[in-house]
Design a protein around this motif. Structure first.
Motif, mmCIF file in Angstrom:
data_model
loop_
_atom_site.group_PDB
_atom_site.id
_atom_site.type_symbol
_atom_site.label_atom_id
_atom_site.label_comp_id
_atom_site.label_asym_id
_atom_site.label_seq_id
_atom_site.Cartn_x
_atom_site.Cartn_y
_atom_site.Cartn_z
ATOM 1 N N LYS A 138 0.498 -1.037 0.322
ATOM 2 C CA LYS A 138 -0.014 -0.321 -0.258
ATOM 3 C C LYS A 138 1.029 1.239 -0.183
ATOM 4 C CE LYS A 138 -4.124 -2.215 2.596
ATOM 5 N NZ LYS A 138 -5.049 -1.130 1.282
ATOM 6 N N VAL A 139 2.343 1.170 0.840
ATOM 7 C CA VAL A 139 2.784 2.476 0.432
ATOM 8 C C VAL A 139 3.659 2.753 -0.003
ATOM 9 C CG1 VAL A 139 4.634 3.217 2.068
ATOM 10 C CG2 VAL A 139 3.051 2.436 2.989
ATOM 11 N N PHE A 140 3.998 1.420 -1.384
ATOM 12 C CA PHE A 140 4.522 1.914 -2.536
ATOM 13 C C PHE A 140 3.914 1.579 -3.281
ATOM 14 C CE2 PHE A 140 7.538 -2.272 -0.813
ATOM 15 C CZ PHE A 140 8.548 -0.908 -0.308
ATOM 16 N N ALA A 141 2.325 1.495 -3.382
ATOM 17 C CA ALA A 141 1.543 1.805 -4.113
ATOM 18 C C ALA A 141 0.800 3.822 -4.271
ATOM 19 C CB ALA A 141 0.175 1.563 -3.921
ATOM 20 N N GLN A 165 -9.722 8.743 3.736
ATOM 21 C CA GLN A 165 -10.766 7.251 3.773
ATOM 22 C C GLN A 165 -10.248 6.352 5.199
ATOM 23 O OE1 GLN A 165 -12.687 5.821 0.534
ATOM 24 N NE2 GLN A 165 -14.347 7.552 1.120
ATOM 25 N N GLN A 166 -8.856 5.542 4.909
ATOM 26 C CA GLN A 166 -8.390 4.933 5.498
ATOM 27 C C GLN A 166 -6.947 5.694 6.502
ATOM 28 O OE1 GLN A 166 -6.072 2.759 1.993
ATOM 29 N NE2 GLN A 166 -8.136 1.937 1.691
ATOM 30 N N VAL A 167 -6.816 6.664 6.609
ATOM 31 C CA VAL A 167 -6.022 7.254 7.178
ATOM 32 C C VAL A 167 -5.597 6.723 8.982
ATOM 33 C CG1 VAL A 167 -5.822 9.248 7.700
ATOM 34 C CG2 VAL A 167 -3.877 8.665 7.742
ATOM 35 N N THR A 171 -1.535 1.393 9.851
ATOM 36 C CA THR A 171 -0.619 1.144 10.435
ATOM 37 C C THR A 171 -0.519 2.115 11.185
ATOM 38 O OG1 THR A 171 0.708 0.181 9.094
ATOM 39 C CG2 THR A 171 -0.612 -1.162 9.944
ATOM 40 N N ALA A 172 0.939 2.346 12.257
ATOM 41 C CA ALA A 172 2.076 3.535 12.049
ATOM 42 C C ALA A 172 2.306 3.790 10.656
ATOM 43 C CB ALA A 172 2.808 3.107 13.739
ATOM 44 N N ALA A 173 2.810 2.526 10.351
ATOM 45 C CA ALA A 173 3.565 2.929 8.897
ATOM 46 C C ALA A 173 2.866 3.924 7.705
ATOM 47 C CB ALA A 173 4.381 1.892 8.233
ATOM 48 N N TYR A 174 1.749 3.048 7.882
ATOM 49 C CA TYR A 174 0.828 3.898 6.631
ATOM 50 C C TYR A 174 0.593 5.029 7.297
ATOM 51 C CZ TYR A 174 -3.202 3.814 3.240
ATOM 52 O OH TYR A 174 -4.871 4.303 2.886
ATOM 53 N N LYS A 175 -0.405 5.188 8.156
ATOM 54 C CA LYS A 175 -0.582 6.556 8.577
ATOM 55 C C LYS A 175 0.271 6.931 8.489
ATOM 56 C CE LYS A 175 -3.636 5.339 12.176
ATOM 57 N NZ LYS A 175 -3.647 4.660 13.715
ATOM 58 N N SER A 176 1.604 7.370 8.518
ATOM 59 C CA SER A 176 2.888 7.814 8.552
ATOM 60 C C SER A 176 3.191 8.546 6.720
ATOM 61 C CB SER A 176 4.075 7.160 8.867
ATOM 62 O OG SER A 176 5.639 8.172 8.768
ATOM 63 N N ARG A 177 3.134 7.254 5.672
ATOM 64 C CA ARG A 177 3.116 7.592 4.115
ATOM 65 C C ARG A 177 2.308 8.403 4.378
ATOM 66 N NH1 ARG A 177 5.895 5.731 0.044
ATOM 67 N NH2 ARG A 177 8.193 5.421 1.808
ATOM 68 N N ALA A 178 0.600 7.956 4.421
ATOM 69 C CA ALA A 178 0.289 8.871 4.172
ATOM 70 C C ALA A 178 -0.298 10.172 4.193
ATOM 71 C CB ALA A 178 -1.684 8.321 4.340
ATOM 72 N N LYS A 180 1.996 12.111 4.604
ATOM 73 C CA LYS A 180 3.063 12.911 3.900
ATOM 74 C C LYS A 180 2.723 13.244 2.739
ATOM 75 C CE LYS A 180 6.993 11.147 6.944
ATOM 76 N NZ LYS A 180 8.590 10.262 6.723
ATOM 77 N N THR A 181 2.066 12.243 2.059
ATOM 78 C CA THR A 181 1.377 12.282 0.859
ATOM 79 C C THR A 181 -0.099 12.935 0.908
ATOM 80 O OG1 THR A 181 2.390 9.884 -0.028
ATOM 81 C CG2 THR A 181 0.811 10.820 -0.986
ATOM 82 N N LEU A 182 -0.866 13.400 1.683
ATOM 83 C CA LEU A 182 -1.684 13.964 2.310
ATOM 84 C C LEU A 182 -1.364 15.867 2.069
ATOM 85 C CD1 LEU A 182 -4.303 11.829 4.632
ATOM 86 C CD2 LEU A 182 -4.823 13.074 2.055
ATOM 87 N N ALA A 183 -0.389 15.649 3.601
ATOM 88 C CA ALA A 183 0.178 17.201 2.608
ATOM 89 C C ALA A 183 0.552 17.362 1.944
ATOM 90 C CB ALA A 183 1.839 16.843 3.563
ATOM 91 N N LYS A 184 1.841 16.390 0.618
ATOM 92 C CA LYS A 184 1.722 17.005 -0.712
ATOM 93 C C LYS A 184 0.961 17.102 -1.705
ATOM 94 C CE LYS A 184 5.667 14.384 -0.862
ATOM 95 N NZ LYS A 184 6.707 12.541 -1.235
ATOM 96 N N LEU A 185 0.150 16.226 -1.295
ATOM 97 C CA LEU A 185 -1.564 17.045 -2.432
ATOM 98 C C LEU A 185 -2.132 17.527 -1.998
ATOM 99 C CD1 LEU A 185 -3.448 13.159 -2.173
ATOM 100 C CD2 LEU A 185 -1.902 14.653 -4.690
ATOM 101 N N ARG A 186 -1.867 18.469 -0.359
ATOM 102 C CA ARG A 186 -2.325 19.671 -0.490
ATOM 103 C C ARG A 186 -1.765 21.316 -0.517
ATOM 104 N NH1 ARG A 186 -4.110 17.248 4.327
ATOM 105 N NH2 ARG A 186 -1.911 17.413 5.621
ATOM 106 N N LYS A 187 -0.624 20.937 -0.751
ATOM 107 C CA LYS A 187 0.651 21.017 -0.684
ATOM 108 C C LYS A 187 0.575 21.541 -2.442
ATOM 109 C CE LYS A 187 5.452 22.835 -0.861
ATOM 110 N NZ LYS A 187 6.309 22.319 -0.220
ATOM 111 N N ALA A 188 0.038 21.015 -3.288
ATOM 112 C CA ALA A 188 0.138 20.864 -5.170
ATOM 113 C C ALA A 188 -1.396 21.035 -5.566
ATOM 114 C CB ALA A 188 -0.157 20.039 -5.094
#
Length: 190
Positions: A138-141, A165-167, A171-178, A180-188
């Protein structure tokens, strides 16, 4: 090393990290065997062996360009994978290749990867992200999808929706990457 020797090595019990590294060193000098290694991955799916995918993942870390002559076969084979161990490695290779295409804009990747191949990666990465898969896939995807959103304008809003919906349930690893990705999306602007 011959094709037959590669087959025997990959199918003779679980390989250690040291054995994988040694095999990767041999394959680095024999790019003509990469197509056979890729076929071994698809052949091992459905078994409890993941030697081929683990070797492939490590080889791609060293020589990602070796993937390009086999990119069509690679992308066509992704959606049929069932083994979580194999999916993890292949999702990792997707992430590497999308970084080469979008982040570093490596001309060899940009010129040799087709829109149809990118669309296959979009589809399989969303399947891995929303499906019942382990966190690494999921993280790589999600990383691959973030990069692919630079080309396909519908991907970022869809990715944002799925992550929001999933964050909270991840898991902790999923939440962390999600996060970070959401922050990048907001910035964009999404």
């Amino acid at each position: 090393m011959t094709e037959q020797q590669l087959h025997i090595t990959l199918n003779s019990g679980r390989l250690s990290k040291a054995e994988i590294n040694q095999l990767v060193d041999q394959l680095t000098a024999q790019p003509e065997l990469v197509g056979h290694l890729l076929q071994e991955i698809f052949d091992q799916d459905g078994t409890d062996s993941f030697n081929a995918s683990w070797t492939f993942d490590h080889l791609m870390r060293k020589k990602l360009v070796y993937l390009l002559p086999h990119f069509e076969k690679f992308t066509k084979g992704l959606e049929g994978l069932k083994s979580e161990s194999i999916i993890r490695s292949m999702a990792h290779v997707c992430e590497f290749s999308m970084e080469a295409y979008f982040k570093t804009k490596d001309p060899v990747f940009v010129q040799n990867i087709t829109p149809e191949q990118l669309e296959r990666i979009v589809t399989v990465c969303f399947d891995w992200l929303i499906g019942n898969h382990k966190v690494a896939a999921k993280v790589f995807a999600m990383s691959s999808l973030y990069h692919l959103g630079q080309k396909y304008d519908w991907v970022h809003p869809e990715l944002k929706m799925v992550l929001e919906q999933q964050v909270h349930d991840g898991t902790a690893a999923y939440k962390s990457r999600a996060s970070k990705t959401l922050a990048k999306l907001r910035k964009a602007g999404f």
